[in-house]
Design a protein around this motif. Sequence first.
Motif, PDB file in Angstrom:
ATOM      1  N   MET A 150       0.849  -1.188   0.000  1.00  0.00           N
ATOM      2  CA  MET A 150       0.000   0.000   0.000  1.00  0.00           C
ATOM      3  C   MET A 150       0.887   1.241   0.000  1.00  0.00           C
ATOM      4  SD  MET A 150      -3.132   0.944   2.572  1.00  0.00           S
ATOM      5  CE  MET A 150      -2.124   0.665   4.013  1.00  0.00           C
ATOM      6  N   THR A 151       0.721   2.101  -0.973  1.00  0.00           N
ATOM      7  CA  THR A 151       1.554   3.289  -1.101  1.00  0.00           C
ATOM      8  C   THR A 151       0.984   4.454  -0.308  1.00  0.00           C
ATOM      9  OG1 THR A 151       0.357   3.937  -3.096  1.00  0.00           O
ATOM     10  CG2 THR A 151       2.342   2.617  -3.396  1.00  0.00           C
ATOM     11  N   GLU A 152       1.831   5.415  -0.024  1.00  0.00           N
ATOM     12  CA  GLU A 152       1.401   6.615   0.686  1.00  0.00           C
ATOM     13  C   GLU A 152       0.504   7.453  -0.225  1.00  0.00           C
ATOM     14  OE1 GLU A 152       1.497   8.745   4.231  1.00  0.00           O
ATOM     15  OE2 GLU A 152       2.918   7.145   3.824  1.00  0.00           O
ATOM     16  N   ALA A 153      -0.652   7.850   0.278  1.00  0.00           N
ATOM     17  CA  ALA A 153      -1.568   8.701  -0.491  1.00  0.00           C
ATOM     18  C   ALA A 153      -1.157  10.152  -0.314  1.00  0.00           C
ATOM     19  CB  ALA A 153      -3.000   8.494  -0.023  1.00  0.00           C
ATOM     20  N   LYS A 154      -0.968  10.849  -1.402  1.00  0.00           N
ATOM     21  CA  LYS A 154      -0.537  12.239  -1.359  1.00  0.00           C
ATOM     22  C   LYS A 154      -1.694  13.173  -1.704  1.00  0.00           C
ATOM     23  CE  LYS A 154       3.804  11.206  -0.557  1.00  0.00           C
ATOM     24  NZ  LYS A 154       4.429  11.505   0.744  1.00  0.00           N
ATOM     25  N   ILE A 155      -1.860  14.205  -0.881  1.00  0.00           N
ATOM     26  CA  ILE A 155      -2.858  15.220  -1.172  1.00  0.00           C
ATOM     27  C   ILE A 155      -2.466  15.931  -2.455  1.00  0.00           C
ATOM     28  CG2 ILE A 155      -3.857  17.400  -0.384  1.00  0.00           C
ATOM     29  CD1 ILE A 155      -3.498  16.392   2.462  1.00  0.00           C
ATOM     30  N   TYR A 156      -3.439  16.102  -3.339  1.00  0.00           N
ATOM     31  CA  TYR A 156      -3.139  16.767  -4.604  1.00  0.00           C
ATOM     32  C   TYR A 156      -4.336  17.598  -5.037  1.00  0.00           C
ATOM     33  CZ  TYR A 156      -2.498  17.505  -9.586  1.00  0.00           C
ATOM     34  OH  TYR A 156      -2.409  18.091 -10.830  1.00  0.00           O
ATOM     35  N   VAL A 157      -4.097  18.882  -5.230  1.00  0.00           N
ATOM     36  CA  VAL A 157      -5.107  19.775  -5.781  1.00  0.00           C
ATOM     37  C   VAL A 157      -4.508  20.407  -7.030  1.00  0.00           C
ATOM     38  CG1 VAL A 157      -6.546  21.798  -5.380  1.00  0.00           C
ATOM     39  CG2 VAL A 157      -6.042  20.253  -3.493  1.00  0.00           C
ATOM     40  N   PRO A 158      -5.112  20.199  -8.205  1.00  0.00           N
ATOM     41  CA  PRO A 158      -4.549  20.769  -9.429  1.00  0.00           C
ATOM     42  C   PRO A 158      -4.295  22.261  -9.303  1.00  0.00           C
ATOM     43  CG  PRO A 158      -6.302  19.239  -9.961  1.00  0.00           C
ATOM     44  CD  PRO A 158      -6.316  19.397  -8.472  1.00  0.00           C
ATOM     45  N   THR A 159      -3.143  22.696  -9.787  1.00  0.00           N
ATOM     46  CA  THR A 159      -2.740  24.089  -9.648  1.00  0.00           C
ATOM     47  C   THR A 159      -3.185  24.924 -10.843  1.00  0.00           C
ATOM     48  OG1 THR A 159      -0.616  23.657 -10.711  1.00  0.00           O
ATOM     49  CG2 THR A 159      -0.720  23.357  -8.324  1.00  0.00           C
ATOM     50  N   THR A 160      -2.877  26.212 -10.774  1.00  0.00           N
ATOM     51  CA  THR A 160      -3.249  27.137 -11.845  1.00  0.00           C
ATOM     52  C   THR A 160      -2.020  27.537 -12.648  1.00  0.00           C
ATOM     53  OG1 THR A 160      -3.038  28.965 -10.275  1.00  0.00           O
ATOM     54  CG2 THR A 160      -5.226  28.071 -10.615  1.00  0.00           C
ATOM     55  N   GLY A 161      -1.157  26.574 -12.920  1.00  0.00           N
ATOM     56  CA  GLY A 161       0.074  26.861 -13.648  1.00  0.00           C
ATOM     57  C   GLY A 161      -0.192  27.347 -15.059  1.00  0.00           C
ATOM     58  N   VAL A 162       0.851  27.856 -15.680  1.00  0.00           N
ATOM     59  CA  VAL A 162       0.705  28.441 -17.017  1.00  0.00           C
ATOM     60  C   VAL A 162       0.307  27.410 -18.050  1.00  0.00           C
ATOM     61  CG1 VAL A 162       2.289  30.343 -16.576  1.00  0.00           C
ATOM     62  CG2 VAL A 162       3.197  28.163 -17.404  1.00  0.00           C
ATOM     63  N   LYS A 163       0.521  26.134 -17.773  1.00  0.00           N
ATOM     64  CA  LYS A 163       0.193  25.081 -18.735  1.00  0.00           C
ATOM     65  C   LYS A 163      -1.214  24.511 -18.541  1.00  0.00           C
ATOM     66  CE  LYS A 163       4.210  25.110 -20.776  1.00  0.00           C
ATOM     67  NZ  LYS A 163       4.351  25.554 -22.177  1.00  0.00           N
TER      68      LYS A 163
END
Length: 349
Positions: free
Chosen positions: A1-14
Amino acid sequence: MTEAKIYVPTTGVKTRPRTYNQMHQPRRFTPGCRRVSIYVCWSFPGEANRDPRELDNRFSTMTEVRRVEWPFWETPEWSDPTMFQQGIAGALELFFRAWVPFQELVGELTGHVVPVFQRVDQAGYRLPLDERVLDDTDTLFVFGLDHILTEQEASVDEIEAVRDWLRREGTCVVLGPHHDVGISADTTARAMEYAHHGDALVPRQQRFGKYTRSLMAGLGVPIENRYGLRPGVVPATTRISPLTVNRDLDTRGWLDGVSNFSFHKHLPHYAVTSTNGTDVRVLATQPIDLSKPHPFTEAGNREFNSFVWMPPAGKRGGEILLADSTVFSTLFGADDSLKRFWKNLATAT
């Protein structure tokens, strides 16, 4: 079981270009490719306009999120008021941002976009759960994030529309009423619940899910969301404890390759209130963090119902599932096990 990472998509230029105020374009049926939709049954204005001076039954402001989780949200992208809303509306937008990875994965698997509908959206447009949502949907997620005091309730017409839709073979509705914290009038019991889950952003009373409860009552789903229970973790880690999976009951393979969901500090117990001959299968239970007491554990319980399935029955050709809406958000982490669960739901045949 891998570590779950918090992720919120960013507002990067791409970031891909975004549009707003566009009408939904119905998706054509494609054999073997499910059309998945999300229906958030809140009133966005009703939630965002709550008085932040009120202690209970509201979402946090973005400023409160920043203060409690400092310094995670202190980059200008989240803390600059010219870039991101700092009131309750800003905190609600985090939900939308963190649903994007789920939408993208399902879109890649099915070849169909995954729309997010709201009962009342930011611009004040009201959309009941009717044929406009259902006609081009095979799998429907109903996220029960409406505070009870906002009085969202499924109408007779909505219940009948969903019942008719579920008569169609191959349909599936995933109901996600969120937690029900602080139902007791006893402040000592509320304090115990608060200390148990340990989330400073959740008030002593935060009751969700009037819409989903009314919809379930109308559909004859004998389940009720109760409490806000902190799941256990793997010792010496921050990883959520594995689910206890009743694989003999999971004849559809919903949990094939799935060992755990995401860690969230306060998850609902989906209590089965009656059977009366109805086939209700509790496919997975979640071990509870027993380090601090809770009325539910004081009564002798050690796990809570986290995933429930009602197979087709009678005139209902479709399936009914219950899983909390946080399971489909990366705001609370997402690992390979969780993504496999998403895939199983998106590709069910």
